[in-house]
Design a protein around this motif. Structure first.
Motif, PDB file in Angstrom:
ATOM      1  N   TRP A  79       0.802  -1.221   0.000  1.00  0.00           N
ATOM      2  CA  TRP A  79       0.000   0.000   0.000  1.00  0.00           C
ATOM      3  C   TRP A  79       0.836   1.272   0.000  1.00  0.00           C
ATOM      4  CZ3 TRP A  79       0.448   2.822   4.592  1.00  0.00           C
ATOM      5  CH2 TRP A  79       0.848   2.111   5.740  1.00  0.00           C
ATOM      6  N   LEU A  80       2.138   1.151   0.231  1.00  0.00           N
ATOM      7  CA  LEU A  80       3.015   2.318   0.107  1.00  0.00           C
ATOM      8  C   LEU A  80       4.455   1.836   0.104  1.00  0.00           C
ATOM      9  CD1 LEU A  80       2.799   5.457  -0.036  1.00  0.00           C
ATOM     10  CD2 LEU A  80       3.402   5.480   2.399  1.00  0.00           C
ATOM     11  N   VAL A 137       3.102  -3.264   3.741  1.00  0.00           N
ATOM     12  CA  VAL A 137       2.309  -4.338   3.146  1.00  0.00           C
ATOM     13  C   VAL A 137       1.150  -4.704   4.070  1.00  0.00           C
ATOM     14  CG1 VAL A 137       2.361  -6.758   2.405  1.00  0.00           C
ATOM     15  CG2 VAL A 137       4.292  -5.257   1.879  1.00  0.00           C
ATOM     16  N   LEU A 138      -0.005  -4.956   3.476  1.00  0.00           N
ATOM     17  CA  LEU A 138      -1.156  -5.479   4.197  1.00  0.00           C
ATOM     18  C   LEU A 138      -1.370  -6.924   3.765  1.00  0.00           C
ATOM     19  CD1 LEU A 138      -3.621  -4.791   6.084  1.00  0.00           C
ATOM     20  CD2 LEU A 138      -4.894  -4.341   3.979  1.00  0.00           C
ATOM     21  N   ASP A 139      -1.348  -7.856   4.724  1.00  0.00           N
ATOM     22  CA  ASP A 139      -1.671  -9.254   4.429  1.00  0.00           C
ATOM     23  C   ASP A 139      -3.190  -9.409   4.358  1.00  0.00           C
ATOM     24  OD1 ASP A 139       0.955  -9.980   4.395  1.00  0.00           O
ATOM     25  OD2 ASP A 139       0.966 -10.901   6.370  1.00  0.00           O
ATOM     26  N   VAL A 169       8.453  -4.360   5.121  1.00  0.00           N
ATOM     27  CA  VAL A 169       9.375  -5.217   4.375  1.00  0.00           C
ATOM     28  C   VAL A 169      10.532  -4.358   3.885  1.00  0.00           C
ATOM     29  CG1 VAL A 169       9.660  -6.782   2.426  1.00  0.00           C
ATOM     30  CG2 VAL A 169       7.471  -6.716   3.654  1.00  0.00           C
ATOM     31  N   SER A 170      11.718  -4.578   4.439  1.00  0.00           N
ATOM     32  CA  SER A 170      12.910  -3.852   4.017  1.00  0.00           C
ATOM     33  C   SER A 170      13.427  -4.445   2.712  1.00  0.00           C
ATOM     34  CB  SER A 170      13.989  -3.931   5.105  1.00  0.00           C
ATOM     35  OG  SER A 170      15.137  -3.206   4.722  1.00  0.00           O
ATOM     36  N   LEU A 171      13.685  -3.582   1.724  1.00  0.00           N
ATOM     37  CA  LEU A 171      14.123  -4.029   0.407  1.00  0.00           C
ATOM     38  C   LEU A 171      15.638  -3.911   0.310  1.00  0.00           C
ATOM     39  CD1 LEU A 171      11.426  -2.220  -1.784  1.00  0.00           C
ATOM     40  CD2 LEU A 171      11.329  -4.516  -0.796  1.00  0.00           C
ATOM     41  N   PRO A 267      -0.348   8.296  -8.505  1.00  0.00           N
ATOM     42  CA  PRO A 267      -0.127   9.551  -7.782  1.00  0.00           C
ATOM     43  C   PRO A 267      -0.051   9.389  -6.277  1.00  0.00           C
ATOM     44  CG  PRO A 267      -2.400   9.409  -8.568  1.00  0.00           C
ATOM     45  CD  PRO A 267      -1.649   8.276  -9.201  1.00  0.00           C
ATOM     46  N   ALA A 268      -0.482   8.235  -5.742  1.00  0.00           N
ATOM     47  CA  ALA A 268      -0.428   8.014  -4.301  1.00  0.00           C
ATOM     48  C   ALA A 268       0.909   7.426  -3.855  1.00  0.00           C
ATOM     49  CB  ALA A 268      -1.573   7.094  -3.863  1.00  0.00           C
ATOM     50  N   ASP A 269       1.887   7.308  -4.772  1.00  0.00           N
ATOM     51  CA  ASP A 269       3.192   6.771  -4.409  1.00  0.00           C
ATOM     52  C   ASP A 269       4.146   7.889  -4.012  1.00  0.00           C
ATOM     53  OD1 ASP A 269       3.032   4.014  -4.524  1.00  0.00           O
ATOM     54  OD2 ASP A 269       3.362   3.940  -6.680  1.00  0.00           O
TER      55      ASP A 269
END
Length: 276
Positions: A79-80, A137-139, A169-171, A267-269
């Motif tokens: 979600w973001l 993240v949403l499960d 979640v770390s990338l 646009p929400a990113d």
């Protein structure tokens, strides 16, 4: 972590509305389907909202034959994302705008006219200083079933059962950040020049910060595999809406030019970082 799910409510799909209508007059059934789709903001079949297309939906649902239950699955719904300049670090603080109870809502709609959920999340958190990009993240639990219509191939219907938890979640490797700016075409990506900085002639580095209101919404298709034979990829529609106050700060290493981009269709990113 002060990220809390404050509401998780059902969004009935057209299949559920059709079942409730029973053996009513076909025109009445089609009218009920259309009215519900408009009320809930559901995607219109074939992009059309005329009554005739809902006669087709009703006939399609009436002709479906159940094949098998493909089970319950947990799907990651991003979600973001918060992107950190490569070689530097960043910090994100978020809170609900004004006195709102929630700062973000997700409407997650099942495929094959299955039911979905609307999840509202309160965002009041400091995600700490970090040197890697971050996905929030949403499960979400999803049940998948297969149907056939006549002699056609199996079709998958997904029903969203509910939200389970929020995860960070770390990338360790971001697929967007660190690439040259020339790789991002102006049609697919938008330049966000308020935070960009050119340090190619400066080895000392720099810091930038910004406070802003993230008031935006968008929609995307999320595909996932349920791991069943002949099932392949299935999907859901995710609709994001933010009314969130954000504070971001970044540290940029010297010797590079950092250009922030974001996808034109999202646009929400928050922006990611091209490096030259």
């Amino acid at each position: 972590m002060a990220v809390e799910i404050v509401e998780d409510s059902e969004v009935r799909g057209l299949a559920d509305v059709f079942l409730q209508a029973g053996e009513a007059d076909p025109a009445r059934v089609a009218g009920s389907l259309r009215e519900h789709a408009l009320l809930e903001g559901l995607a219109m079949p074939a992009g059309r909202s005329g009554l005739d297309v809902f006669f087709w939906v009703a006939e399609r649902l009436r002709g479906r034959t159940w094949v098998e239950d493909l089970g319950e699955h947990v799907v990651d719904v991003r979600w973001l994302s918060f992107h950190v300049p490569p070689g530097g670090d960043g910090q994100l603080l978020m809170r609900n705008s004004g006195d709102r109870e929630y700062g973000m809502s997700l409407k997650i709609l099942g495929s094959g006219w299955g039911s979905g959920r609307e999840v509202k999340v309160s965002l009041t958190d400091d995600y700490g200083e970090r040197d890697h990009c971050l996905d929030l993240v949403l499960d979400v639990a999803v049940r998948a079933r297969s149907y056939v219509v006549g002699d056609g191939p199996p079709e998958i219907c997904t029903t969203v059962l509910g939200a389970r938890r929020v995860r960070l979640v770390s990338l360790t490797r971001c697929t967007l950040c660190g690439r040259p700016s020339e790789e991002f075409d102006p049609i697919g990506y938008e330049l966000d020049d308020q935070l960009g900085v050119d340090l190619r002639a400066d080895q000392a580095g720099a810091r930038r910060s910004k406070t802003f209101e993230l008031n935006a919404e968008d929609e995307y298709e999320l595909g996932f595999s349920i791991g069943a034979a002949d099932a392949g990829k299935v999907g859901m529609t995710v609709r994001r809406s933010f009314q969130t106050a954000c504070e971001v700060s970044y540290r940029f290493p010297g010797g590079w030019c950092f250009t922030p981009f974001r996808p034109a269709y999202s646009p929400a990113d928050l922006p990611f970082w091209a490096v030259d």
